[in-house]
Design an enzyme around this catalytic site. Structure first.
Site, PDB file in Angstrom:
ATOM      1  N   ARG A  92       0.791  -1.242   0.000  1.00 51.86           N
ATOM      2  CA  ARG A  92       0.000   0.000   0.000  1.00 51.86           C
ATOM      3  C   ARG A  92       0.818   1.285   0.000  1.00 51.86           C
ATOM      4  O   ARG A  92       0.503   2.194  -0.763  1.00 51.86           O
ATOM      5  CB  ARG A  92      -1.006  -0.002   1.160  1.00 51.86           C
ATOM      6  CG  ARG A  92      -2.009  -1.151   1.136  1.00 51.86           C
ATOM      7  CD  ARG A  92      -2.561  -1.432  -0.217  1.00 51.86           C
ATOM      8  NE  ARG A  92      -3.661  -2.390  -0.205  1.00 51.86           N
ATOM      9  CZ  ARG A  92      -4.145  -2.985  -1.276  1.00 51.86           C
ATOM     10  NH1 ARG A  92      -3.632  -2.733  -2.468  1.00 51.86           N
ATOM     11  NH2 ARG A  92      -5.148  -3.841  -1.194  1.00 51.86           N
ATOM     12  N   ASP A 121      -6.566  -1.072   4.520  1.00 50.12           N
ATOM     13  CA  ASP A 121      -5.923  -0.563   3.310  1.00 50.12           C
ATOM     14  C   ASP A 121      -6.188   0.920   3.062  1.00 50.12           C
ATOM     15  O   ASP A 121      -5.307   1.652   2.627  1.00 50.12           O
ATOM     16  CB  ASP A 121      -6.356  -1.398   2.094  1.00 50.12           C
ATOM     17  CG  ASP A 121      -5.756  -2.798   2.140  1.00 50.12           C
ATOM     18  OD1 ASP A 121      -4.648  -2.943   2.699  1.00 50.12           O
ATOM     19  OD2 ASP A 121      -6.381  -3.731   1.623  1.00 50.12           O
ATOM     20  N   SER A 172     -12.768 -11.731  -1.148  1.00 52.64           N
ATOM     21  CA  SER A 172     -11.992 -10.549  -1.480  1.00 52.64           C
ATOM     22  C   SER A 172     -10.529 -10.938  -1.377  1.00 52.64           C
ATOM     23  O   SER A 172     -10.082 -11.419  -0.341  1.00 52.64           O
ATOM     24  CB  SER A 172     -12.323  -9.425  -0.499  1.00 52.64           C
ATOM     25  OG  SER A 172     -11.340  -8.418  -0.597  1.00 52.64           O
TER      26      SER A 172
HETATM   27  N1  ARG Z   1      -6.099  -8.151   6.457  1.00 56.28           N
HETATM   28  C1  ARG Z   1      -4.992  -8.016   5.589  1.00 56.28           C
HETATM   29  C2  ARG Z   1      -4.310  -6.682   5.780  1.00 56.28           C
HETATM   30  O1  ARG Z   1      -4.879  -5.842   6.384  1.00 56.28           O
HETATM   31  C3  ARG Z   1      -5.362  -8.277   4.160  1.00 56.28           C
HETATM   32  C4  ARG Z   1      -6.151  -7.253   3.462  1.00 56.28           C
HETATM   33  C5  ARG Z   1      -6.563  -7.772   2.148  1.00 56.28           C
HETATM   34  N2  ARG Z   1      -7.093  -6.764   1.319  1.00 56.28           N
HETATM   35  C6  ARG Z   1      -8.013  -7.006   0.400  1.00 56.28           C
HETATM   36  N3  ARG Z   1      -8.397  -6.014  -0.326  1.00 56.28           N
HETATM   37  N4  ARG Z   1      -8.563  -8.175   0.269  1.00 56.28           N
HETATM   38  O2  ARG Z   1      -3.217  -6.476   5.349  1.00 56.28           O
END
Ligand code: ARG
Length: 411
Positions: A92, A121, A172
């Site tokens: 990110r 995110d 997702s």
């Molecule tokens: N929970 C994990 C994190 O915060 C994964 C996030 C996954 N993102 C997604 N858009 N599926 O890093």
């Protein structure tokens, strides 16, 4: 107004193009980045323009991602809540940085991304973007528009925007060079075992080969430089370990983690290369640095993981820990041998010219250099506080208290 949008080619970011144009009367410039997610990106330009973007930049950022994000986190030993190697979280800040760079190049005043309002995110991208440029406006359409998936599809249809026709996955997912994250659908019940079809990088351990694979990873000052004698640049090395470890079912993680936004969430990760490299690095480091430094570094590793997870990549604390970690890495040179077998990743050998392991001290055989007579005095002093305490407890239990003077009379 001009907006630079992080474009994945999926439904949300495809719908975001017309939505941003209408809502802000803006020109939308799409940016797609290759972080090693392993998807073909050659049609992405046409798709973005088809959805109404004025143009689409496609950037290959794999090398930068590996060198400046994955490697420092690996050397720091950063595993969120001791298990998640942080693939998504590390991607990110780089995405945010590139968005801001393109925005400056394109004279855009805003950037946009497809994150929802519930996850980590959005925090990582918003904070990182503003660290790059405090004046930049950050728009997250999916955090604002409140459309369901069918409504998004209808929104696109009315406007003649082609949307991905692939059957929507109930999950997702996010993927890059460092691993893959899977959430939602039936995984939201933490009691449900993940079905095998959610995995893309790893084989089921049950179906893994009956013969183990041995991998020897060579390190130079904390950088993995060769696998089984073949020197490789970092991106390739990670890719090749992902393949080997994935075949042997190594790297599946099933956990309930603490999100920054206060929610506990069930997450599945695949990090075959991450698990192998973290395992090997930890082992080699343990061979070459003293115990107290190892302990200190472990504490900082946890701190580092929290910083990355919580979206504070561009904070001075992370930079300071990086400097510390870099110092420690000067000795982390050597080779680690691992055995991959049916989901298990085990160190079976390690060697280093900087090893503090001294066989002459450790051996129970001939050639022992350890001074056994020194142990007696050492133990006497080492155990003195325990002995003193135990004596005191025993004395009191025998009724010393009864002989103690009575409470002083109150004045
Ligand atoms: N929970 C994990 C994190 O915060 C994964 C996030 C996954 N993102 C997604 N858009 N599926 O890093």
């Amino acid at each position: 107004m001009r907006i630079v949008l992080a474009y994945s080619g999926g439904l949300d970011t495809s719908v975001a193009i017309p939505w941003l144009k209408e809502k802000y009367n803006a020109e939308v410039i799409a940016v797609t980045m290759d972080l090693g997610q392993g998807r073909e990106l050659n049609q992405i330009r046409e798709r973005a323009v088809g959805a109404g973007a004025v143009r689409c930049h496609v950037l290959d950022v794999r090398e930068e991602f590996a060198r400046d994000y994955i490697l420092p986190a690996l050397q720091a030993g950063a595993m969120y809540e001791e298990r998640y190697p942080l693939a998504t979280a590390l991607g990110r800040p780089l995405i945010a940085k590139k968005l801001v760079e393109i925005a400056q190049m394109e004279n855009a005043t805003a950037i946009a991304h497809g994150c929802t309002g519930k996850g980590n995110d959005q925090v990582r991208i918003d904070v990182s973007a503003r660290a790059m440029d405090p004046k930049i406006q950050v728009i997250a359409p999916a955090r604002v528009w409140g459309m369901t998936r069918p409504e998004e599809i209808e929104y696109a249809r009315i406007r003649n925007v082609p949307v991905p026709t692939t059957k929507s996955s109930p999950y997702s997912t996010d993927e890059n060079l460092w691993g893959r994250s899977i959430e939602c659908g039936i995984l939201e019940d933490p009691w449900n075992e993940p079905p095998d079809d959610i995995y893309a990088l790893t084989k089921s351990p049950a179906e893994a080969p009956d013969v183990p694979a041995y991998v020897e990873i060579e390190w130079e000052k904390g950088v993995p430089v060769a696998v089984n004698g073949v020197a490789m640049p970092l991106t390739e090395l990670i890719g090749s370990l992902e393949t080997i470890a994935g075949v042997h079912g190594v790297g599946r993680i099933d956990m309930v983690e603490n999100r920054l936004v206060g929610i506990k969430s069930r997450e599945i990760y695949e990090a075959p290369a991450g698990i192998v490299l973290h395992t090997a690095h930890r082992e080699l480091e343990g061979m070459v640095i003293p115990k107290d430094l190892q302990r200190l570094k472990q504490r900082l590793a946890q701190e580092y993981a929290d910083i990355v997870y919580n979206g504070l990549w561009f904070a001075p604390t992370r930079e300071a820990i990086d400097a510390f970690v870099k110092n420690v890495q000067q000795r982390v040179t050597g080779t680690v041998r691992l055995k991959l077998y049916k989901g298990d990743c085990r160190v079976v050998g390690r060697k280093s010219p900087f090893a503090l392991y001294d066989q002459g001290l450790a051996t129970y055989d001939e050639g022992d250099k350890f001074d056994h007579t020194a142990a007696e005095g050492f133990i006497k002093i080492w155990g003195l506080p325990v002995e003193t305490y135990a004596k005191n407890v025993r004395r009191n239990a025998k009724g010393v208290r009864a002989e103690q003077p009575a409470e002083p009379a109150t004045k």
